[in-house]
Write a protein that holds these residues in place. Structure first.
Motif: not given
Ligand SMILES: Nc1nc2c(ncn2[C@@H]2O[C@H](COP(=O)(O)OP(=O)(O)O)[C@@H](O)[C@H]2O)c(=O)[nH]1
Ligand SMILES: Nc1ncnc2c1ncn2[C@@H]1O[C@H](COP(=O)(O)OP(=O)(O)O)[C@@H](O)[C@H]1O
Length: 208
Positions: A143-145, A44, A140-141
């Protein structure tokens, strides 16, 4: 030679505040060190190789697994994460208390290998608050969340298997509880080990 240190397994769902609670303790407790994990996820912004993680590719990670160099490892949300064995062994031998900030599957692997390890789980005050912290952290995106929140449900179901549960509601209270849990764990395991030696010593003299 100095006394071997205590291994501390430190888990909790992504975004609960593990890093936020532990960071200042590492700065003020010279006997406490964090094991730097290896991962195949991308760094990150602001994360430094060798400090936050050893950022490596899948081939390198699989080479370390094959070489027996990982204490534990798992796949989490599409990436490998694992604990290099050598650093942990060296620091424990030097008397440091070593914290493994790892998810539950890795925690269970380490617990099987090292039943004396102290296990601490950080819980959110509510699932809504966990979602809020993860989303507003902004690392996070969406989707990642969603993947991390799905993993969180499973991870929280493992919490009862840990020695201590710290509820991270108010930061300073939770940080004090974490410090107490680490201190209590060190003391309990020392008292228990002393007791084993004492009972076995007297068993010997009873026989003689
Ligand atoms: N099994 C295992 N889990 C790890 C390791 N390092 C980190 N993790 C866990 O992997 C999950 C994802 O970590 P990360 O991508 O850094 O996200 P964050 O915890 O939300 O900052 C978290 O639950 C970490 O505790 C490791 O070496 N082994
Ligand atoms: N007790 C708390 N109250 C409110 N926000 C918090 C608290 N603890 C952590 N946070 C925030 O939640 C987010 C996730 O914290 P972080 O330490 O990165 O979690 P983790 O290491 O468990 O993934 C960060 O933005 C952090 O500032």
């Amino acid at each position: 030679m100095s006394k071997r240190g205590q291994l501390v397994i430190y888990s909790g769902p992504s975004g609960v505040g593990k890093g936020t609670l532990l960071g200042p303790l590492l700065a003020t407790e010279p006997g406490l060190v964090l094991s730097v994990s290896a991962t195949t996820r991308a760094p990150r912004e602001g994360e430094v190789d060798g400090v936050h993680y050893h950022f490596i590719c899948r081939e390198e990670f699989e080479r370390l697994i094959a070489g027996g160099e990982m204490l534990e490892y798992t796949e989490y949300n599409g990436n490998y994460y694992g604990t290099p064995k050598k650093f942990v062994e060296q620091r424990l031998d030097a008397g440091y208390h070593v914290v493994l900030e790892i998810e539950v599957d890795g925690a269970m692997q380490v617990h099987r290998l090292c039943p004396d390890a102290l296990m601490i789980f950080v819980m959110p005050p509510s699932f809504e608050e966990l979602r809020h912290r993860l989303v507003t952290r902004g690392t996070e995106s969406p989707e990642q969340c969603a993947g991390r929140l799905a993993a969180a449900v499973r991870e929280i179901s493992f919490a009862a298997q840990y020695d201590f549960i710290v509820i991270n509601d108010e930061i300073e209270t939770a940080r004090q509880q974490l410090l107490c849990a680490i201190g209590a764990g060190k003391m309990l395991s020392r008292i228990q080990k002393n007791k084993i030696e004492e009972v076995l010593y007297h068993a010997q003299t009873c026989h003689d």
